[in-house]
Motif scaffolding. Structure first.
Motif, mmCIF file in Angstrom:
data_model
loop_
_atom_site.group_PDB
_atom_site.id
_atom_site.type_symbol
_atom_site.label_atom_id
_atom_site.label_comp_id
_atom_site.label_asym_id
_atom_site.label_seq_id
_atom_site.Cartn_x
_atom_site.Cartn_y
_atom_site.Cartn_z
ATOM 1 N N GLY A 60 22.617 5.562 4.694
ATOM 2 C CA GLY A 60 22.949 4.750 3.616
ATOM 3 C C GLY A 60 22.465 3.250 3.877
ATOM 4 N N ASP A 61 21.871 2.908 5.051
ATOM 5 C CA ASP A 61 21.506 1.625 5.327
ATOM 6 C C ASP A 61 20.346 1.107 4.678
ATOM 7 N N TYR A 62 20.298 -0.299 4.372
ATOM 8 C CA TYR A 62 19.122 -0.741 3.636
ATOM 9 C C TYR A 62 19.036 -2.245 3.876
ATOM 10 N N PHE A 63 18.021 -2.827 3.754
ATOM 11 C CA PHE A 63 17.635 -4.182 4.004
ATOM 12 C C PHE A 63 16.852 -4.893 2.891
ATOM 13 N N TYR A 64 16.451 -5.877 2.999
ATOM 14 C CA TYR A 64 15.770 -6.665 1.883
ATOM 15 C C TYR A 64 14.411 -7.088 2.773
ATOM 16 N N PRO A 65 13.414 -6.497 3.081
ATOM 17 C CA PRO A 65 12.225 -6.845 4.044
ATOM 18 C C PRO A 65 11.356 -8.087 3.294
ATOM 19 N N ARG A 66 11.326 -8.873 4.282
ATOM 20 C CA ARG A 66 10.349 -9.754 3.863
ATOM 21 C C ARG A 66 8.967 -9.544 3.347
ATOM 22 N N GLY A 67 8.504 -10.242 2.413
ATOM 23 C CA GLY A 67 7.180 -9.944 1.648
ATOM 24 C C GLY A 67 7.410 -8.851 0.679
ATOM 25 N N MET A 68 8.762 -8.232 0.344
ATOM 26 C CA MET A 68 8.815 -7.009 -0.593
ATOM 27 C C MET A 68 9.880 -7.606 -1.460
#
Length: 188
Positions: free
Chosen positions: A116-124
């Motif tokens: 369930g891990d997620y992140f907010y990728p740079r450039g997206m």
């Protein structure tokens, strides 16, 4: 097949077609007996059934900030330091990233992935599940549990060695920033 297993087995057209269509993470039982599975873009043949992925290898480790924290299980050291920003000549890379001072308002930890891990990728735009990110980056399943994740509180801010989150980016107006360096050296 005879040369590989020492036993007689015949591959059919259907076996060959199934091998060509094998998706990453899938396994195929072939005559012989032989097990085939795809890991990234590599097709692996084995006389034994593939073992389940190893259990997580890195429980959360709180980082000393500023300071150096050693991760003996990964044979790495993480150094967190304050720097003047922007710093001429400093180019973030696979081992080094720069974040805003806001990152220090939360507890910094390093751990491996969890479901369930997620992140907010740079450039997206938007967020991305870590699982999908690993698939897109073609990180073999057997190595995914060893990729360190840097967290500020409960937010993943850096998939170490790959991409950082757009959260906590050091801005042009910032005079100070936080430098995080992950090195493959660790005292014995």
């Amino acid at each position: 097949m005879d040369d590989y297993t020492g036993k007689q087995g015949t591959l059919t057209f259907d076996h060959t077609e199934a091998l060509l269509n094998l998706a990453p993470g899938q396994e195929l039982f072939l005559p012989g007996p032989i097990y085939a599975y795809r890991e990234g873009s590599t097709l692996i043949f084995s006389p034994e059934k593939r073992k389940a992925p190893a259990a997580p290898v890195l429980a959360p480790v709180e980082l000393t900030a500023p300071g150096t924290t050693y991760l003996p299980r990964l044979a790495r050291a993480v150094t967190v330091s304050l720097i003047s920003w922007p710093e001429p000549g400093l180019t973030p890379d696979r081992e080094t990233q720069v974040f805003s001072l806001d990152i220090l308002q939360k507890t910094l930890t390093i751990r491996n992935r969890r479901g369930g891990d997620y992140f907010y990728p740079r450039g997206m735009r938007g967020k991305k599940k870590i699982k999908d990110f690993f698939i897109d980056e073609k990180i073999p399943q057997s190595q995914r549990a060893t990729v360190p994740l840097l967290l500020a509180g409960d937010q993943i801010v850096w998939v170490a060695g790959y991409r950082r989150s757009r959260l906590f980016e050091a801005g042009r107006d910032d005079h100070k920033a936080v430098l995080v360096r992950l090195k493959k050296s660790c005292p014995s």
